[in-house]
Design a protein around this motif. Structure first.
Motif, PDB file in Angstrom:
ATOM      1  N   MET A  81       0.777  -1.183  -0.022  1.00 55.28           N
ATOM      2  CA  MET A  81      -0.077  -0.138   0.103  1.00 55.28           C
ATOM      3  C   MET A  81       0.873   1.035   0.085  1.00 55.28           C
ATOM      4  N   ALA A  82       0.569   2.169  -0.711  1.00 53.75           N
ATOM      5  CA  ALA A  82       1.376   3.562  -0.705  1.00 53.75           C
ATOM      6  C   ALA A  82       0.459   4.799  -0.799  1.00 53.75           C
ATOM      7  N   ALA A  83       0.628   5.610   0.198  1.00 52.95           N
ATOM      8  CA  ALA A  83      -0.209   6.971  -0.095  1.00 52.95           C
ATOM      9  C   ALA A  83       0.643   8.133  -0.640  1.00 52.95           C
ATOM     10  N   PHE A  84       0.239   8.679  -1.539  1.00 53.12           N
ATOM     11  CA  PHE A  84       0.795   9.613  -2.439  1.00 53.12           C
ATOM     12  C   PHE A  84       0.479  10.936  -2.046  1.00 53.12           C
ATOM     13  N   ASP A  85       1.251  11.971  -1.997  1.00 53.83           N
ATOM     14  CA  ASP A  85       0.849  13.387  -2.015  1.00 53.83           C
ATOM     15  C   ASP A  85       1.000  14.286  -3.393  1.00 53.83           C
ATOM     16  N   VAL A  86      -0.104  14.877  -3.715  1.00 52.53           N
ATOM     17  CA  VAL A  86      -0.153  15.292  -4.957  1.00 52.53           C
ATOM     18  C   VAL A  86       0.969  16.457  -5.053  1.00 52.53           C
ATOM     19  N   GLY A 147      -7.823   5.447  -3.670  1.00 53.71           N
ATOM     20  CA  GLY A 147      -9.022   6.312  -2.909  1.00 53.71           C
ATOM     21  C   GLY A 147      -8.586   7.635  -2.837  1.00 53.71           C
ATOM     22  N   PHE A 148      -9.343   8.665  -2.282  1.00 52.94           N
ATOM     23  CA  PHE A 148      -8.799  10.089  -2.096  1.00 52.94           C
ATOM     24  C   PHE A 148      -8.924  10.452  -0.856  1.00 52.94           C
ATOM     25  N   GLY A 149      -7.723  11.013  -0.370  1.00 52.15           N
ATOM     26  CA  GLY A 149      -7.873  11.645   1.178  1.00 52.15           C
ATOM     27  C   GLY A 149      -8.543  12.926   1.107  1.00 52.15           C
ATOM     28  N   ARG A 150      -8.533  13.387   2.445  1.00 53.23           N
ATOM     29  CA  ARG A 150      -9.348  14.753   2.840  1.00 53.23           C
ATOM     30  C   ARG A 150      -8.485  15.814   2.306  1.00 53.23           C
ATOM     31  N   THR A 151      -7.348  15.759   2.283  1.00 51.95           N
ATOM     32  CA  THR A 151      -6.411  16.860   2.028  1.00 51.95           C
ATOM     33  C   THR A 151      -6.398  16.987   0.532  1.00 51.95           C
ATOM     34  N   GLY A 189      -2.406  11.510   3.493  1.00 58.04           N
ATOM     35  CA  GLY A 189      -2.000  11.331   2.059  1.00 58.04           C
ATOM     36  C   GLY A 189      -3.254  11.691   1.320  1.00 58.04           C
ATOM     37  N   ASP A 190      -2.844  12.336   0.132  1.00 56.51           N
ATOM     38  CA  ASP A 190      -3.960  12.776  -0.678  1.00 56.51           C
ATOM     39  C   ASP A 190      -4.425  11.769  -1.607  1.00 56.51           C
ATOM     40  N   ILE A 191      -3.666  10.620  -2.104  1.00 55.04           N
ATOM     41  CA  ILE A 191      -4.244   9.630  -2.725  1.00 55.04           C
ATOM     42  C   ILE A 191      -3.798   8.265  -2.072  1.00 55.04           C
ATOM     43  N   PHE A 215       5.649  10.473 -11.393  1.00 52.74           N
ATOM     44  CA  PHE A 215       6.703  11.573 -11.291  1.00 52.74           C
ATOM     45  C   PHE A 215       6.179  13.053 -11.729  1.00 52.74           C
ATOM     46  N   GLY A 216       6.657  13.824 -10.875  1.00 54.70           N
ATOM     47  CA  GLY A 216       6.268  15.425 -11.091  1.00 54.70           C
ATOM     48  C   GLY A 216       5.084  15.695 -11.072  1.00 54.70           C
ATOM     49  N   ARG A 217       4.182  14.845 -10.525  1.00 49.53           N
ATOM     50  CA  ARG A 217       2.827  14.946 -10.299  1.00 49.53           C
ATOM     51  C   ARG A 217       2.537  14.629  -8.819  1.00 49.53           C
ATOM     52  N   ALA A 218       2.791  13.567  -8.369  1.00 51.20           N
ATOM     53  CA  ALA A 218       2.656  13.249  -7.139  1.00 51.20           C
ATOM     54  C   ALA A 218       3.961  12.219  -6.621  1.00 51.20           C
ATOM     55  N   ARG A 219       4.141  12.067  -5.325  1.00 53.41           N
ATOM     56  CA  ARG A 219       5.120  11.381  -4.951  1.00 53.41           C
ATOM     57  C   ARG A 219       4.583  10.388  -3.645  1.00 53.41           C
ATOM     58  N   VAL A 220       5.176   9.472  -3.410  1.00 48.49           N
ATOM     59  CA  VAL A 220       5.094   8.551  -2.423  1.00 48.49           C
ATOM     60  C   VAL A 220       5.238   9.143  -0.901  1.00 48.49           C
ATOM     61  N   ARG A 221       4.121   9.274   0.038  1.00 46.93           N
ATOM     62  CA  ARG A 221       4.239  10.095   1.247  1.00 46.93           C
ATOM     63  C   ARG A 221       4.782   8.718   2.333  1.00 46.93           C
ATOM     64  N   TRP A 222       3.847   7.560   2.235  1.00 50.92           N
ATOM     65  CA  TRP A 222       4.482   6.444   2.896  1.00 50.92           C
ATOM     66  C   TRP A 222       3.864   5.333   2.200  1.00 50.92           C
TER      67      TRP A 222
END
Lengths: 435, 435
Positions: A81-86, A147-151, A189-191, A215-222
């Motif tokens: 599982m990975a959470a991404f920040d946009v 899925g999409f996070g609140r942020t 995380g955003d996604i 790459f360049g649009r979102a990156r792994v948060r955790w």
């Protein structure tokens, strides 16, 4: 992956054939039945092609549908599982990424390499479109659930992508629960991307390639690896054990129970929420570290009293077998046979207004800490129709009263709105962006 | 696990049977063929017992032998490795722990629970002897391989256990190699435990239970999960892929090649070292983080030039198929077809005085770093007869000249003397302690 891509200049004919354009699964099949020579024959149009497609389908989970795969799909054994920040601020770049992800997930779920070029058949002077480490592996029942996070909707008061007004009311900020020790770097995380498969390398390949595309649009948060499922989501599956050594998820919702799924897992128009979420669900993720060293020094009697079930069979302490309903009223010589503060008593639907969750968690082990204790536990995942009614009250009760709580520490947390499935030609989250 | 342990007082007859004393495997078998009712029948002495033993044996690897298992055993798909630091200063406590470990490993390798009591059949008022999370799982080809680090013999000038004079000359301190970025918390250790299995939960269970047994005498210093093997150790296995997407270990030593094993893997009296190591080997562990984001942006041509093989088939760039010997002399339009600084050229035995290693590494993914990059790579494991001749020169060359080195960073390191196998009635390392 296209089978008609132009043949690149190769060092010899076989090497060139090797770069041409197999499906991921077709190469695998060929390798198992005699190697590349045969594969080249298959490419030339032999009658094996049909058999190959059939085999590819045998362990592929359908991507398109009313709901996303990976929720009621019989729980696979491995997860990444990975959470991404946009990172982009451009809405069109975000939707372009989601379109590219959709195409990549569709290919990977079918056991194919990503893109027209795949791992080796694209422009020889460009990076391959697929990183290749799963090229010899089958689809392995891969599901990728997004899925999409609140942020994503609003962050620090900013309406980042013009979505703030469309945030579902159910996508709350989870309250602080007693005993929470949440780490920022393991939370939010955003996604969210949940990749599950029979083979961990297939799940890791999926997350890694989505991160590459992002790459360049979102990156792994955790990100989190889960090595063994802790719940059954189908009545055809046996109940696995968690790291306390107990069967886990005996009373879980099963995918065969359509009525319960409709009531407890899927969002429906009847709830009056955002229409783009109809057919979707909410994913609750909690990284729950277990104090296994403490647990391991606890007597069998205490362990069973804490859980409320026997360790061997998983039967309620009130008697019967694993799937016998617990009898909370049955008294022993010093109180109820199933202690009132046991995990099974507090988590039972009868004690929680009848609500149920579809649990889909995994055991994890992430090395050890500075005291030599294994950093291990349960990565809890549940899908619910509304976390306000189906998660928060139960967790609040358990965190306060559950005898198990003293052996647990919640170190990560996330809540995500999982949109419905993708129709042919659509993309993940389309209903959110194109209302 | 004894099948004659006394029956504890249970809540009902079936629950009691559940706690009685199955072998781990027998419970699994019973669960697969109708549940506990049948299992109780089996316990009562039905003719199924023989079939059960046969099934248990079918995926169990023999523990006793001239060499420890887990070296030439066909590489399993999953691994949990843990390095321990010894905390006791008492030699007898240390050997007592090794005896207890030996008994536990023997049981687990056979698919049994640990101890006379197992997970549930011991003293109901005491902690179970087995933590139970593998109780429904088969032996899963579990192997547990144990070795001793340099610091066990002598640490900061202290002869901790009267072993300093017996430290083999080959158990050197590995030199610093160019590009090393070793983390203390991922390196070294007094004792290494390598647990490999088909099922990760079985490998994790083994390490966790040895850590439990070690309590008060040794504690985990670091541990590492490997999710996918990166080498074949048997010619019956296909070559897997590493996270660069290339086949890895094509030229690996194979367990069928007894002559090569004798020359390159097993310590023998002919080498004139410590006699207690005869039949043993040296385990080199290196945690090699891969810069996969950088790699993923590299062209296919560059990737193949760096490795020296094609990505699809794994053929040498000089032509042929995967197992064709590379021709380092064959020239293309701008130099050798297999570049002189490619990985295959620098690692080839012909360039390293004929030395070979038995590689047994695993892909790993440990979440992501603060920059959103996956912490992923290769956990390199090799078994060699002498690291001074069979590891250090090759690694020194590769760290300096290998085109691959710019994509790698070594973040953990360990070297361990792996004693020979254990005869019936013996214990791990007995030859070291009782000379």
């Amino acid at each position: 992956m296209s089978r008609t891509s132009p043949q690149p200049a190769g060092k010899d004919a076989e090497a060139a054939a090797g770069r041409r354009g197999f499906s991921r699964r077709s190469l695998f099949t060929a390798a198992g039945t005699g190697g590349l020579g045969l594969a080249a024959g298959v490419l030339a149009g032999s009658s094996l092609a049909g058999a190959r497609e059939a085999q590819a389908a045998s362990d592929a989970v359908a991507f398109h549908g009313a709901h996303q795969a990976g929720i009621t799909t019989p729980a696979q054994d491995r997860m990444h599982m990975a959470a991404f920040d946009v990172t982009t601020t451009d809405r069109d770049e975000l939707t372009a990424m989601l379109r590219e992800w959709t195409a990549a997930i569709e290919a990977m779920a079918a056991g194919r390499e990503i893109g027209a070029g795949g791992a080796t058949a694209g422009d020889y002077e460009a990076p391959p479109e697929d990183t290749g480490e799963a090229s010899d592996l089958s689809a392995s029942h891969l599901t990728v659930t997004v899925g999409f996070g609140r942020t994503l909707f609003e962050q620090e008061g900013r309406d980042r992508f013009g979505l703030a007004a469309r945030r579902p009311a159910a996508l709350i900020e989870l309250p602080h629960f007693p005993g929470d020790a949440l780490e920022e770097s393991r939370s939010g995380g955003d996604i969210i991307v949940q990749a599950c498969a029979d083979d961990p390398q297939v799940a890791v390949h999926a997350v890694r390639n989505l991160a590459r595309i992002a790459f360049g649009r979102a990156r792994v948060r955790w990100s989190q690896i889960g090595f063994g499922r802790t719940s059954s989501t189908s009545s055809a599956q046996t109940t696995p054990r968690n790291l306390f050594g107990f069967k886990d998820g005996t009373a879980n919702l099963k995918s065969e129970d359509a009525e319960a799924l409709a009531g407890h897992v899927w969002v429906s128009g009847a709830q009056g929420g955002e229409a783009w979420m109809n057919g979707g669900s909410y994913l609750v993720a909690r990284r729950i570290r277990m104090h296994i060293e403490t647990w391991d020094r606890t007597s069998l009697r205490e362990q069973e009293a804490v859980i409320g079930r026997t360790k061997r069979e998983g039967s309620p302490l009130s008697g019967g077998k694993e799937f016998t309903a617990p009898d909370f009223a049955l008294q022993g010589s010093d109180g109820p046979l199933v202690p009132a503060d046991s995990h099974v008593a507090l988590a039972h639907p009868s004690r929680n207004g009848g609500v149920q969750m579809l649990r889909r968690g995994f055991n994890y082990t992430d090395g050890s800490d500075s005291l030599g204790r294994l950093d291990a536990g349960l990565f809890f995942i549940a899908f619910v129709s509304d976390p306000r009614t189906h998660y928060v009250p139960m967790q609040a009760t358990m965190a306060r009263r559950d005898a198990l709580a003293e052996y647990l520490r919640h170190t990560g947390s996330g809540l995500f709105a999982v949109p419905p499935g993708v129709p042919e030609g659509g993309y993940l989250g389309q209903g959110l962006f194109e209302a």
